[in-house]
Motif scaffolding. Structure first.
Motif, short mmCIF file in Angstrom:
data_model
loop_
_atom_site.label_atom_id
_atom_site.label_comp_id
_atom_site.label_asym_id
_atom_site.label_seq_id
_atom_site.Cartn_x
_atom_site.Cartn_y
_atom_site.Cartn_z
N SER A 19 2.57 3.55 0.53
CA SER A 19 2.86 2.22 1.07
C SER A 19 3.82 2.36 2.25
O SER A 19 4.96 2.76 2.07
CB SER A 19 3.47 1.31 0.01
OG SER A 19 3.95 0.14 0.64
N PHE B 80 6.33 -6.24 0.46
CA PHE B 80 5.75 -5.47 -0.64
C PHE B 80 6.03 -6.22 -1.92
O PHE B 80 7.13 -6.19 -2.46
CB PHE B 80 6.37 -4.07 -0.66
CG PHE B 80 5.74 -3.17 -1.68
CD1 PHE B 80 4.56 -2.49 -1.40
CD2 PHE B 80 6.33 -2.98 -2.92
CE1 PHE B 80 3.97 -1.67 -2.35
CE2 PHE B 80 5.75 -2.16 -3.88
CZ PHE B 80 4.57 -1.50 -3.59
N ASP C 258 0.70 -3.37 -1.44
CA ASP C 258 0.99 -3.21 -0.02
C ASP C 258 -0.11 -3.94 0.73
O ASP C 258 -1.26 -3.50 0.73
CB ASP C 258 1.00 -1.72 0.35
CG ASP C 258 1.26 -1.50 1.83
OD1 ASP C 258 0.79 -2.34 2.63
OD2 ASP C 258 1.90 -0.50 2.17
#
Ligand code: FES
Ligand code: FES
Lengths: 735, 151, 444
Positions: free
Chosen positions: A472, A482, A487
């Motif tokens: 991510s 997030f 993500d």
């Protein structure tokens, strides 16, 4: 382990606020008199007047001087994508001035005033500039115009509605009077800004939608343009650096005896993780660095190998995923019937912008001035300040035109290194990465592992399961985005497909590869996800024996714009006519579709794969519906350039980790497409009045699966890992 | 001291003879129009003219230039082909980020000077050493042809 | 029946004699300077100025300086250093057809190096190829040449090596297969192919020639690469300097043959090539030869280089049939030249032209000149392919260099460029195959 990370900017809670929440602030008086306008970006976070410059407000996009000079302050950074012209066009359209009349300036770091409404941060990336700024900048122009008209009306005691504007002049036709903007500026600054300025009817656009000449190009053809790397300051020294070739390693020992004998050598700066040599010019710095005997402590990553990274990711792909999109019951429907499965692995990629990473800094104890080209000036300021132990306002960022960003300059590791080195140097120092250092100390497009499963019933996909495994970037770069283990970038293009599959499950498995720094790369999330999905769809079409265009058409009932670009591409490419048989080798044609970045693109690629496997791309046809076009010529250029960027990736792009370090180092081993490998590229734009979408990245995304599908069509060889491995395409080779 | 003739001007520079011309131009003389891209003659960003030939200044030791005349992007517009190429570049909006374009223009001008009507193979042969990461190749090809036509 | 037995017996004897004859012919080779007129004498009997040791300029220098000079002249560092590693600490891999050999650590570390070796141990190793404990060394270590070194010079080298900081670095075990892993077999090899004789000057020749002979034959051990090897992997001195092989590179004919050797090279050409790795229009040293230049030959005194040149110019001409006459100038226009290799042309125009130019004259520096270069006139294209794979020169030298294209280009691509280059600049086009390139790649 990665040092040099900036403190991520604290993004606001209403990260995804809509444009409707914006409102306009009043105007202020600019230095030297005149009108200065700002647009408040976020309700409740009003930008206060800054008193630093003689009472003038600086959170503004438009400045009209008494002398009539019109200056537009550009929130988005120009890195070749034509955004300066786009932004200026938006303001100039509503302000009723010509592009030739305006000057543009880089915005200073100021997240509040110049933050892109989509990120709520001062970021240029993700093909968001037109999307994010289309309304705010038009509003800024319209507001300024309304105030100028108001000033004239007040002076002439007439109804503002009776006045008209043209080319920077307010006309009172009824009374045969006119006044240039410059003469009205001071008074206009005292007029209250309209709460709801009226925007032009698109039918009245004079500039928007026209292929206007770019405003940044004249100086780019005569050598006058200044990128960050071109900064020259009195008394400036030059430096270059070497960071530990193994990510996360440290300097163990440096012997500079030999370096001191290099003509023009000035000093060595040894930091915990890097060594820099300062000299009278880059050559002295480079030779000095070569003459250093540096021992590194490679640390924990010294044995990391590329295959292990792939293998670890493939293992992670078997773990539990987080649901990113769920429609119906895909797993249930995948239990029986005609199901298909495919896996893809995408490599690390370097951005390798033509302007190597660089920066110039002058550290003065309680302040630091930095000259650089960055896609994220606010992060650059915050990062440098943190590294120097200063407050952000003690760091000045002078932003520059960028010699290629592609996402690389969304990272501010370079700025931080520059600041840390400059801290040990007397006077200003320009630090230029060698190309080798630039590539080996990159933040790469991550490796991704994609596993897809689908079920086909009655000639269409009725269940779809896409499992994305990868690191991510967002979790590091924009943590508030997030959320719940997802993500949004990593699954972008996997979720919300244009196709009407009945049952959909998209899962995300976050698998970090902390041994290798990763970052956004032109095309971002959709780059890998759309590649895999589009490659998979063509694979299924082949399996079920349906034409891949026809197969897609059957699943686009709810997405007329996607269907539109697909049909246009098929028509322009002559999809229904058979491919000419090549003199030698195998010919193939492939198609791919993209709904992303607010735009819709389709691409048809034609390739010839000779018996020796040396893929040649012959022709690219790309169609795009980007909604309302601001500058069609720039759109075309972005599609041309974007597809070429994608061709480099799919044909050659690969960064390989070998004993914790990057094997590639320069353009001789990190290959990019050259002019003699280029196919013919045809682009077609679909006129539209929909909301404008982005165009910087889509071409890069859509061309890659189109080419991979064409190669499959030519050879029948299933390639799992990219880039295209030509050895597997040798006629008769075992895959 | 090394004597150079750059854009018609005499310059003397106090640098080691092995130093590549690129850094002499950029860091010592301050002519920053010539760009650094790779340093190993693989990208063409640093292309200058030496007696009219397009050479990669990043690998050209300044001591080997001798009395040959150097022309950089800053002065190429003073030549007829240089001006034509620059105009074609603007007419067709070839440029994106622009970083490679000094080199592209220098290579294209040298091509046109020696071959007034290049075909695609000629363009490949002269321009394949110039990388453009923004991918302006389509328009570079068109731009050269456009300039050739505008005799 | 009896007749048959006799007959068979006769054949066996005949074959035996023939085998012995061939064997004798292989073993009984001429000595290194046998081609020269005159009668070699023992060094002690030689009246002229000493052809051994350091050059006169260094005669009065301290022992370490002298040892360093000789160590460099013998080029110990090249083989005993891993790429990027500490000099003399060994570990460099030599990939041979029957396995990989790793050179030992020759720093004075007592455990992993040669710190415990006595003078006698060292002499025995260098002269006879026998390490302490009786271990037989493989002749990749050129003791058949080093055996000509005087005891004094060998011990000067030892003294220098022992002055270096000891480096603790284990040498990986060799990976030889049977029977090559049977080191004792080397005893036979040594018995046949190592004369174990010190250098013997020839009074009838000039002092310069004798000095050159000592440098070329003993210290620089040129013949180890530049002579072909016989069935038993020993230098074939009947084909002295007619060309050999080194680590997958071709070591060209350095006899005085005017077509395939260096018979047309002037003394300046040769001296420049040895001292700087480059002679205009002749070639640029690359691969192992470049290492020899960088680590050894470039450090020699100009007088020693001149002596080597003088000696080399007396080596009798031998024609190598596979090396044709060099081609003349190449066309300047890209459209002239080979038309049947579009891939090669495409890669050449993108990656090579900037430095080498379409006419092969070298656009930037004379080292980049291709025309007149032996490698591009070699129809095997081995060295051209090697240069593409390994590059030429280093990024840290401060001089223009050619990077290695190995990582990003396939065997097929490398082969196509190599064939394009020989076709454009050489006298005969090569047709190196991707498979052959693959083999070269595997050796690097
Ligand atoms: S910088 Fe000279 S060719 Fe790239
Ligand atoms: S225009 Fe950006 S690299 Fe060529």
């Amino acid at each position: 382990m990665l040092h040099d990370r900036p403190d991520p900017s604290p993004a606001s809670e209403d990260a995804r606020h809509g444009l409707s929440r914006r409102s306009l602030l009043g105007a202020g008086v600019a230095i030297g008199g005149g009108l200065l306008l700002g647009v408040e970006l976020i309700g409740g976070r009003s930008a206060q007047a800054k008193d630093t410059e003689g009472g003038a407000r600086f959170n503004a996009f438009v400045r009209v001087g008494r002398d009539g000079a019109i200056t537009l302050i550009m929130p988005a950074v120009e890195m070749g994508q034509g955004t300066y012209t786009m932004q200026a066009t938006l303001i100039a359209e509503e302000l009723d001035v010509d592009l030739a009349q305006v000057q543009v300036e880089h915005a200073p770091p100021d997240q509040k005033d110049y933050g892109n409404p989509i990120f709520v941060a001062q970021i240029t990336g993700g093909s968001t500039s037109t999307m994010g700024w289309y309304l705010p900048l038009r509003t800024a122009g319209a507001t300024a115009r309304a105030m100028l008209v108001g000033a004239a009306a007040a002076g002439w005691h007439v109804d503002p509605a009776s006045l008209r504007t043209e080319n920077g002049v307010v006309h009172d036709d009824a009374n045969g009077r006119s006044a240039p903007y410059g003469a009205l500026a001071d008074r206009a600054a005292t007029i209250p800004a309209p709460r709801e300025p009226v925007l032009k009817d698109p039918k009245a656009f004079r500039l928007i939608g026209k292929p206007l000449k770019r405003i940044d190009t004249p100086d780019k053809v005569n050598g006058k343009v200044q990128y960050g790397i071109d900064v020259m300051l009195p008394g400036m020294k030059f430096a270059t650096l070497a960071a530990c070739p193994v990510f996360g390693g440290k300097v163990a020992h440096v012997d500079d005896t030999q370096a001191k004998t290099v003509p023009g050598f000035r000093q060595v700066v040894v930091l915990d993780d890097l060594v820099a040599v300062v000299g009278d010019h880059m050559w002295a710095a480079k030779q000095g660095l070569a003459a250093l005997a540096i021992e590194w402590d490679y640390g924990a990553n010294a044995n990391v190998m590329q295959e292990d990274l792939y293998a670890a990711q493939a293992r992670a792909a078997d773990g539990a995923g987080v649901t990113a999109q769920k429609v119906g019951d895909a797993p249930g429907h995948l239990k029986d019937g005609a199901t298909y499965e495919q896996e893809f692995e995408l490599p690390y990629l370097a951005h390798a912008p033509m302007e190597p990473i660089n920066g110039t800094a002058h550290f003065k104890g309680d302040a630091c001035e930095i000259w650089v080209g960055t896609q994220a000036p606010g992060m650059a300021q915050a990062g440098a300040a943190a590294a120097l132990g200063l407050k952000p306002e003690q760091v000045t960022i002078n932003n520059h035109l960028i010699g290629g960003g592609f996402g690389r300059r969304l990272e501010v590791d370079g700025v931080i290194k520059v600041a840390r080195i400059a801290q040990h140097v007397e006077g200003p120092v320009k630090i230029v990465w060698t190309r080798e250092e630039d590539i080996q100390q990159e933040y790469f497009r991550p490796i991704y592992h994609d596993r897809l499963r689908a079920r086909v019933e009655n000639g269409r996909i009725t269940a779809w399961h896409h499992r994305v495994t990868g690191p991510s970037i967002i979790a590091r770069w924009l943590p508030p985005a997030f959320q719940k283990g997802i993500d949004p970038d990593a699954v972008d293009g996997a979720v919300n497909q244009p196709y009407d599959f009945d049952n959909i499950l998209v899962e995300y498995i976050r698998h970090e590869t902390p041994q290798v720094p990763v970052a956004f790369w032109r095309g971002v999330g959709p780059n890998s996800n759309v590649f895999s999905a589009e490659r998979f769809i063509s694979h299924i079409a082949h399996q079920v024996g349906v034409d891949p265009v026809e197969f897609r058409r059957g699943m686009l009932k709810k997405s007329p714009r996607a269907l539109g670009v697909l049909n246009l591409a098929a028509e322009k490419a002559g999809w229904d006519t058979p491919l000419a048989t090549p003199e030698s080798g195998r010919a193939g044609r492939g198609v791919a579709l993209l709904a992303g970045f607010g735009s819709f693109l389709a691409c048809v690629a034609e390739v010839v794969v000779p018996d020796d496997g040396d893929v040649q791309i012959k022709r690219i046809v790309c169609t795009a519906d980007v909604g309302q076009m601001v500058n069609p010529d720039t759109l075309t250029a972005q599609i041309q350039g974007g597809t070429i960027f994608g061709m480099s990736a799919i044909l050659h792009g690969e960064i390989t980790i070998d004993h914790g370090r990057v094997l590639q180092s320069n353009f001789h081993d990190y290959r990019v497409l050259r002019i003699d490998e280029m196919p013919t590229i045809e682009t077609y734009l679909v006129p539209s009045t929909e909301k404008p979408g982005g165009i910087g990245e889509p071409g890069t995304v859509v061309v890659q699966p189109a080419i991979a599908n064409a190669v499959f069509n030519a050879t029948g060889v299933q390639l799992k890992r990219m880039p295209i491995n030509r050895a597997l395409l040798v006629k008769g080779a075992k895959a | 001291m090394i004597q150079l003739t750059i854009n018609g001007e005499q310059r003397s520079v106090d640098v080691p003879p092995d130093m590549p011309l690129l850094w002499v131009l950029r860091d010592v003389i301050g002519l920053t129009g010539t760009k650094f891209g790779c340093g190993i003659a693989q990208c063409g960003a640093c292309t200058v003219h030496v007696e009219g030939a397009a050479l990669r200044s990043c690998q050209l030791p300044v001591g080997s230039v001798g009395d040959r005349k150097i022309t950089t992007i800053e002065a190429i517009g003073e030549t007829a082909v240089g001006a034509k190429i620059q105009k074609a570049w603007l007419d067709l909006e070839v440029v994106q980020c622009g970083y490679c374009q000094s080199g592209q223009i220098m290579s294209a001008a040298a091509l046109l000077a020696s071959n007034p009507s290049p075909d695609d193979a000629d363009i490949d042969a002269a321009m394949a050493g110039n990388i453009c990461r923004c991918g302006t190749y389509v328009r570079i090809r068109e731009g050269i042809k456009h300039a050739a036509r505008s005799a | 029946m009896r007749r048959l037995t006799l007959w068979i017996g006769g054949i066996i004897v005949a074959v035996g004699v023939a085998v012995l004859g061939v064997f004798g012919w292989i073993v009984g080779q001429p000595g290194p300077t046998a081609f020269a007129k005159g009668s070699p004498v023992d060094l002690a009997q030689y009246k002229g100025p000493s052809p051994v040791g350091v050059p006169t300029e260094l005669a009065g220098a301290d022992p370490l300086t002298r040892g360093k000079y000789l160590t460099e002249a013998a080029d110990c560092e090249a083989c005993h250093t891993i790429k990027g590693g500490t000099p003399f600490a060994g570990g460099r891999a030599f990939k041979l057809p029957f396995g990989t050999l790793y050179t030992p650590n020759i720093t004075p570390d007592p455990e992993t190096g040669i710190g415990k070796w006595s003078d006698a141990d060292f002499l025995k190793a260098v002269h006879k190829g026998i390490a302490p404990g009786g271990t037989r060394l493989y002749p990749a270590f050129p003791y058949a040449s080093y055996t000509m070194l005087t005891d004094e010079d060998v011990l000067a080298i030892k003294a220098y090596l022992f002055s270096l900081p000891p480096v603790k670095q284990e040498t990986p075990p060799n990976t030889f297969s049977f029977p090559y892993n049977q080191r004792w077999l080397m005893a036979f090899w040594g018995a046949f192919f190592n004369s174990d004789k010190r250098f013997r000057p020839i009074p009838e020749q000039s002092p310069q020639w004798n000095r050159g002979a000592y440098l070329v034959e003993a210290l620089a051990h040129c013949g180890e690469c530049h002579s072909p090897r016989n069935l038993m992997q020993a230098m074939n001195t009947r084909q002295k300097f007619a060309g050999g092989e080194a680590e997958g590179w071709t070591a060209y004919n350095i006899t005085q043959d005017r077509v395939s050797g260096i018979g047309t090279w002037s003394a300046e050409d040769l001296a420049g090539y040895l001292a700087r790795g480059h002679a205009l229009g002749r070639g640029t040293a690359s691969g192992p030869m470049r290492e020899a230049v960088e680590l050894s030959l470039s450090k020699l005194s100009p007088r020693d280089i001149t002596a080597m040149v003088a000696y080399l110019q007396t080596v009798p001409a031998i024609r190598s049939s596979q090396l044709p006459e060099m081609a003349g100038p190449a066309p300047a226009a890209h459209k002239q030249g080979p038309a049947d290799n579009p891939m090669g042309k495409r890669l050449f125009e993108g990656n090579c032209v900037s430095c080498h130019a379409w006419n092969g004259q070298g656009a930037l520096v004379e080292e980049a000149q291709l025309t007149g270069n032996r490698a591009v006139n070699d129809v095997t294209a081995t060295n051209v392919a090697q240069m593409i794979l390994s590059g030429v020169g280093t990024s840290t030298s401060g001089r223009p260099y050619m990077p290695s294209f190995a990582a990003a280009y396939t065997d097929r691509e490398v082969a196509s460029v190599a064939n394009y280059v020989t076709a454009r600049f050489g006298s005969k086009p090569s047709s190196i195959t991707p498979e052959e390139v693959g083999k070269l790649r595997a050796q690097n």
